[in-house]
Design a protein around this motif. Structure first.
Motif, PDB file in Angstrom:
ATOM      1  N   GLU A  85       7.273   0.857  -9.745  1.00  0.00           N
ATOM      2  CA  GLU A  85       6.574   1.465  -8.619  1.00  0.00           C
ATOM      3  C   GLU A  85       7.554   2.332  -7.844  1.00  0.00           C
ATOM      4  O   GLU A  85       8.749   2.049  -7.794  1.00  0.00           O
ATOM      5  CB  GLU A  85       6.001   0.401  -7.679  1.00  0.00           C
ATOM      6  N   ASP A  95      -5.366   6.560  -4.393  1.00  0.00           N
ATOM      7  CA  ASP A  95      -4.854   6.317  -3.046  1.00  0.00           C
ATOM      8  C   ASP A  95      -3.762   7.305  -2.706  1.00  0.00           C
ATOM      9  O   ASP A  95      -3.684   7.826  -1.593  1.00  0.00           O
ATOM     10  CB  ASP A  95      -4.327   4.886  -2.932  1.00  0.00           C
ATOM     11  N   SER A 138       5.813   5.881  -1.895  1.00  0.00           N
ATOM     12  CA  SER A 138       5.117   7.129  -1.620  1.00  0.00           C
ATOM     13  C   SER A 138       5.816   7.899  -0.513  1.00  0.00           C
ATOM     14  O   SER A 138       6.105   7.363   0.564  1.00  0.00           O
ATOM     15  CB  SER A 138       3.669   6.857  -1.205  1.00  0.00           C
ATOM     16  N   ASN A 178      -3.163   8.252  -9.312  1.00  0.00           N
ATOM     17  CA  ASN A 178      -3.508   7.196  -8.369  1.00  0.00           C
ATOM     18  C   ASN A 178      -4.328   7.780  -7.229  1.00  0.00           C
ATOM     19  O   ASN A 178      -3.878   8.655  -6.506  1.00  0.00           O
ATOM     20  CB  ASN A 178      -2.214   6.565  -7.835  1.00  0.00           C
ATOM     21  N   SER A 223       0.815  -1.218   0.000  1.00  0.00           N
ATOM     22  CA  SER A 223       0.000   0.000   0.000  1.00  0.00           C
ATOM     23  C   SER A 223       0.848   1.267   0.000  1.00  0.00           C
ATOM     24  O   SER A 223       0.336   2.365  -0.265  1.00  0.00           O
ATOM     25  CB  SER A 223      -0.928   0.008   1.218  1.00  0.00           C
ATOM     26  N   ASP A 224       2.152   1.149   0.323  1.00  0.00           N
ATOM     27  CA  ASP A 224       3.032   2.311   0.341  1.00  0.00           C
ATOM     28  C   ASP A 224       3.653   2.601  -1.020  1.00  0.00           C
ATOM     29  O   ASP A 224       4.387   3.584  -1.170  1.00  0.00           O
ATOM     30  CB  ASP A 224       4.164   2.109   1.363  1.00  0.00           C
ATOM     31  N   TRP A 225       3.374   1.758  -2.003  1.00  0.00           N
ATOM     32  CA  TRP A 225       3.994   1.923  -3.319  1.00  0.00           C
ATOM     33  C   TRP A 225       2.984   2.467  -4.316  1.00  0.00           C
ATOM     34  O   TRP A 225       1.808   2.111  -4.270  1.00  0.00           O
ATOM     35  CB  TRP A 225       4.556   0.596  -3.814  1.00  0.00           C
ATOM     36  N   SER A 249       4.145   8.133   2.950  1.00  0.00           N
ATOM     37  CA  SER A 249       4.009   6.932   3.777  1.00  0.00           C
ATOM     38  C   SER A 249       4.922   6.966   4.987  1.00  0.00           C
ATOM     39  O   SER A 249       5.963   7.643   5.006  1.00  0.00           O
ATOM     40  CB  SER A 249       4.341   5.685   2.947  1.00  0.00           C
TER      41      SER A 249
END
Length: 354
Positions: free
Chosen positions: A308, A147, A311, A145, A38-40, A314
């Motif tokens: 990827e 997210d 983020s 994105n 989820s951090d990518w 994060s």
């Protein structure tokens, strides 16, 4: 046997008790590798420039992948670059300059190849951008994105709250609380009053007034910029270079930066150095032919590059920055207590084809 067991048990009571070995402190690379999915953030193929060079002396293919900078930075030049790639303009050009500890440059060595129609002339004012423009562009962070956009929005205003975020960002390392961004490293830069990683890109900044900042990309290792002649020329984007040595930060705000090399850097750093002025090749035979340059989404679907990026919103990235500034992994003796903006390369990883 019963007495022997009792004796052994009694003896065990007087043996010294050893503390468990402390858990090893992870390196920056290990922190990035452990970051949850989820951090990518996926990098859109349309934001990647794929350059294929002629094979090396042993016939090995040489592919370089460049990530283009997101809005609002350098968009005039990037628009030109997209048009040049769509026209296949770089096909048949070459790498024609390699200056030691400085740059590798490519384009039309003859300077006679006609440029495609529709290229714009970008003013020098576009070397920098304002906080207002960045706030507008933040809604389409990187490849849109959702997210990532939500994560950025949750942190509040990415510009005016930069200092507050860095001071408030707290993480847990080995049971202690420590500031991820390390108060002060943003202001220790020799070339800008303020530096940070904004939306996964290293930038410098200065405050122009209450709530108003201006920001610019900075020249780190692997950064890709636009070659130009004397001012007021700003370059069309047809001549490009990448930094292959110590970060030439004196070029910040003097030349447009449009992206960074994320794969194949070894093919640009290992080339013979040019012997002419500024490292240009004096002999045409030394030039490295460019077979093709394409936007990633122009390639067949199965061949499109997939990457990827971690983020910067994060917790994993905050831990990564802290580890870069204060190396606690076993090799290091004394943590530095600070970090150069160019010593925080944002982790990028290829995505295996499914």
């Amino acid at each position: 046997m019963k007495h022997l067991l009792l004796a052994a048990a009694a003896a065990s009571l007087v043996l010294p008790v050893y503390a468990a070995e402390p858990a090893p402190v992870p390196s920056p690379g290990e922190i990035a590798a452990a970051a949850p999915a989820s951090d990518w953030i996926a990098i859109a193929p349309s934001d990647l420039l794929v350059m294929d060079l002629a094979p090396d002396a042993k016939g090995k293919p040489r592919r370089v992948v460049i990530q283009l900078m997101p809005a609002p930075f350098s968009q005039g030049w990037i628009g030109n670059i997209r048009k040049l790639a769509a026209a296949h303009w770089w096909d048949g050009t070459s790498i024609n300059r390699v200056q030691d500890n400085y740059v590798t440059q490519w384009g039309d060595a003859t300077e006679k190849k006609p440029l495609p129609e529709g290229l714009v002339t970008v003013p020098e004012s576009e070397y920098v951008t304002t906080s207002d423009a960045i706030s507008e562009a933040n809604a389409t962070h990187l490849d849109g994105n959702s997210d990532a956009s939500s994560a950025a929005a949750a942190l509040g205003d990415e510009i005016t709250a930069s200092e507050e975020r860095s001071k408030a960002a707290q993480i847990s390392i080995d049971g202690t609380r420590t500031k991820a961004a390390l108060d002060g490293w943003h202001e220790r830069d020799s070339y800008a009053p303020w530096v940070e990683i904004f939306n996964e890109w290293p930038v410098g900044a200065e405050q122009m007034g209450e709530g108003l900042w201006r920001y610019w990309p900075v020249h780190c290792y692997g950064a890709v910029g636009v070659g130009r002649n004397m001012s007021p020329d700003t370059g069309s984007g047809a001549e490009l270079y990448t930094v292959i040595g110590e970060a030439p930060r004196h070029l910040d705000r003097n030349i447009a930066l449009i992206g960074r090399v994320i794969s194949g850097m070894e093919y640009l750093t290992s080339l013979p150095r040019g012997t002419g002025p500024l490292g240009f090749y004096e002999d045409e035979a030394q030039r490295i032919p460019i077979l093709s340059v394409r936007l990633g989404n122009e390639l067949p679907a199965a061949q499109q590059p997939k990457y990827e990026i971690l983020s910067t919103s994060s917790v994993s990235f905050h831990r990564y920055v802290d580890a870069r500034a204060n190396r606690r992994d076993p090799f290091f003796i004394k943590p530095a207590g600070g970090v150069n903006i160019c010593n925080i390369p944002v982790p990028i990883r290829p995505v295996a084809a499914k």
